[in-house]
Design a protein around this motif. Structure first.
Motif, short mmCIF file in Angstrom:
data_model
loop_
_atom_site.label_atom_id
_atom_site.label_comp_id
_atom_site.label_asym_id
_atom_site.label_seq_id
_atom_site.Cartn_x
_atom_site.Cartn_y
_atom_site.Cartn_z
N SER A 69 0.94 -1.26 -0.11
CA SER A 69 0.11 0.06 0.13
C SER A 69 1.04 1.34 0.09
CB SER A 69 -1.12 -0.05 1.42
OG SER A 69 -1.86 -1.05 1.24
N PHE A 70 0.61 2.15 -0.62
CA PHE A 70 1.22 3.39 -0.74
C PHE A 70 0.34 4.70 -1.06
CE2 PHE A 70 1.02 1.29 -4.65
CZ PHE A 70 0.82 2.24 -5.71
N LYS A 71 0.87 5.84 -0.91
CA LYS A 71 0.13 7.11 -1.36
C LYS A 71 0.38 7.59 -2.70
CE LYS A 71 0.01 8.87 3.37
NZ LYS A 71 0.47 10.01 4.33
N GLU A 72 -0.66 7.94 -3.14
CA GLU A 72 -0.45 8.42 -4.68
C GLU A 72 0.84 9.40 -4.80
OE1 GLU A 72 -3.34 10.08 -8.39
OE2 GLU A 72 -3.76 10.59 -6.13
N GLY A 73 1.49 8.96 -5.97
CA GLY A 73 2.59 9.87 -6.13
C GLY A 73 3.97 9.36 -5.49
N THR A 74 3.93 8.33 -4.54
CA THR A 74 5.10 7.68 -4.22
C THR A 74 5.95 7.20 -5.17
OG1 THR A 74 3.78 7.54 -2.14
CG2 THR A 74 5.80 6.43 -2.07
N SER A 75 7.37 7.26 -5.00
CA SER A 75 8.05 6.55 -5.75
C SER A 75 8.20 5.33 -5.61
CB SER A 75 9.52 7.18 -5.81
OG SER A 75 10.43 6.95 -4.73
N LEU A 76 8.60 4.09 -6.59
CA LEU A 76 8.79 2.90 -6.47
C LEU A 76 10.05 2.60 -5.28
CD1 LEU A 76 8.58 0.05 -7.10
CD2 LEU A 76 10.00 0.16 -8.99
N MET A 77 11.21 3.66 -5.43
CA MET A 77 11.90 3.45 -4.40
C MET A 77 11.49 3.53 -3.04
SD MET A 77 15.52 2.81 -4.13
CE MET A 77 16.12 3.29 -5.62
N GLU A 78 10.74 4.51 -2.57
CA GLU A 78 10.25 4.72 -1.45
C GLU A 78 9.35 3.39 -1.07
OE1 GLU A 78 8.99 9.00 -0.54
OE2 GLU A 78 8.98 8.84 -2.70
N THR A 85 9.85 -4.85 -14.48
CA THR A 85 8.74 -4.38 -15.38
C THR A 85 7.66 -4.05 -14.77
OG1 THR A 85 7.83 -6.51 -15.60
CG2 THR A 85 9.61 -5.86 -17.21
N ILE A 86 6.87 -3.02 -15.25
CA ILE A 86 5.39 -2.83 -14.47
C ILE A 86 4.49 -3.02 -15.84
CG2 ILE A 86 4.07 -0.73 -13.77
CD1 ILE A 86 6.49 0.61 -13.08
N ASN A 87 3.35 -3.91 -15.20
CA ASN A 87 2.38 -4.50 -16.09
C ASN A 87 3.04 -4.98 -17.38
OD1 ASN A 87 0.60 -3.25 -14.08
ND2 ASN A 87 0.58 -1.29 -15.12
N ASP A 88 3.95 -5.75 -17.15
CA ASP A 88 4.53 -6.42 -18.58
C ASP A 88 5.32 -5.33 -19.33
OD1 ASP A 88 4.04 -9.08 -17.47
OD2 ASP A 88 2.07 -8.74 -18.41
N GLU A 89 5.76 -4.22 -19.02
CA GLU A 89 6.32 -3.58 -19.87
C GLU A 89 7.58 -3.23 -19.23
OE1 GLU A 89 4.26 0.03 -21.47
OE2 GLU A 89 2.58 -1.14 -21.48
N MET A 90 8.90 -3.07 -19.99
CA MET A 90 10.12 -2.66 -19.42
C MET A 90 10.10 -1.43 -19.22
SD MET A 90 12.84 -4.13 -18.63
CE MET A 90 14.18 -5.21 -19.36
N VAL A 91 10.79 -0.94 -17.92
CA VAL A 91 11.07 0.40 -17.37
C VAL A 91 12.46 0.73 -17.71
CG1 VAL A 91 10.59 1.88 -15.46
CG2 VAL A 91 9.01 0.03 -15.98
N ASN A 92 12.60 1.99 -18.32
CA ASN A 92 13.87 2.41 -18.60
C ASN A 92 14.42 3.67 -17.57
OD1 ASN A 92 14.51 0.79 -20.65
ND2 ASN A 92 13.36 2.15 -22.11
N THR A 93 13.73 3.67 -16.35
CA THR A 93 14.13 4.77 -15.61
C THR A 93 14.35 4.00 -14.36
OG1 THR A 93 11.79 5.09 -14.80
CG2 THR A 93 12.70 6.65 -16.43
N GLY A 94 15.32 4.50 -13.44
CA GLY A 94 15.43 4.01 -11.90
C GLY A 94 14.41 4.15 -11.19
N ALA A 95 14.23 3.24 -10.02
CA ALA A 95 13.16 3.18 -9.09
C ALA A 95 12.81 4.61 -8.47
CB ALA A 95 13.22 2.08 -8.15
N LYS A 96 13.80 5.30 -8.34
CA LYS A 96 13.78 6.59 -7.79
C LYS A 96 12.89 7.63 -8.40
CE LYS A 96 16.72 10.32 -6.76
NZ LYS A 96 18.29 10.88 -6.76
N ASP A 97 12.88 7.26 -9.83
CA ASP A 97 12.16 8.27 -10.68
C ASP A 97 11.00 7.72 -11.23
OD1 ASP A 97 14.26 10.41 -10.41
OD2 ASP A 97 15.55 8.98 -11.94
N THR A 98 10.43 6.52 -10.60
CA THR A 98 9.24 5.90 -11.26
C THR A 98 8.16 5.93 -10.08
OG1 THR A 98 10.54 4.48 -12.59
CG2 THR A 98 8.56 3.70 -12.13
#
Length: 138
Positions: free
Chosen positions: A67-76, A110-123
Motif C-alpha cells: 500500500s502506498f500514497k499516490e505519487g510515491t516513488s517505487l524506491m520509497e 517491469t511494470i504491467n509487463d512493460e520494461m521500464v528504463n528509469t530508476g526506481a527513484k524516478d518511477t
C-alpha cells in the motif's frame, strides 16, 4: 452628538458582520481544502513479485501486495516493504540478493509487463500496478 453615536454603532455593527462573513468564508475554504487534500492523498495498492534466474541462488523472494500514497516513488515503496540497497537511484540488492557485476547479474523490473528504463527513484506507481523484479544475467 447623536449622529456620531449612531454612526459609530452602525460602523461597529458593519465590522462585526464583516468579521462573521469572513469566518464563514474561511471555514468554507478550509472545508474545501480538506476535501481536495483527501482526494489528492489517496491510498493505493500494487503487487510486487520477484523472479530469480540463477542456478547458484535459486531462493525466491515472496510476492507482496503493498500500500502506498499516490505519487510515491517505487524506491520509497520498496524501502518501506523490503530489505533494500540502492546506489544512485538504482536498486542493487533486494532481501540480500545483490547484483553481481563480475558475473553479470543485475536486478531489472517491469511494470504491467512493460520494461521500464528509469530508476526506481524516478518511477511512480499507480493503483493496481503489477511490478515484476527479475534477477538475471546480462
Amino acid at each position: 452628538m447623536k449622529r456620531i453615536v449612531i454612526f459609530s454603532l452602525l460602523w461597529l455593527a458593519g465590522i462585526g458582520l464583516s468579521g462573521c462573513s469572513e469566518a464563514t468564508t474561511q471555514t468554507t475554504t478550509t472545508g474545501s481544502n480538506q476535501a481536495t487534500a483527501n482526494s489528492v492523498v489517496k491510498q493505493q495498492t500494487a503487487e510486487i513479485s520477484f523472479v530469480n534466474k540463477t542456478d547458484a541462488q535459486p531462493e525466491q523472494i515472496p510476492a507482496k501486495t503493498v500500500s502506498f500514497k499516490e505519487g510515491t516513488s517505487l524506491m520509497e515503496i520498496m524501502k518501506e516493504n523490503f530489505d533494500l540497497v540502492e546506489d544512485k537511484g538504482m536498486i542493487t540488492s533486494i532481501e540480500g540478493l545483490a547484483q553481481d557485476e563480475a558475473a553479470g547479474y543485475y536486478w531489472t523490473y517491469t511494470i504491467n509487463d512493460e520494461m521500464v528504463n528509469t530508476g526506481a527513484k524516478d518511477t511512480s506507481l499507480t493503483e493496481k500496478d503489477r511490478v515484476d523484479f527479475t534477477y538475471e544475467k546480462f
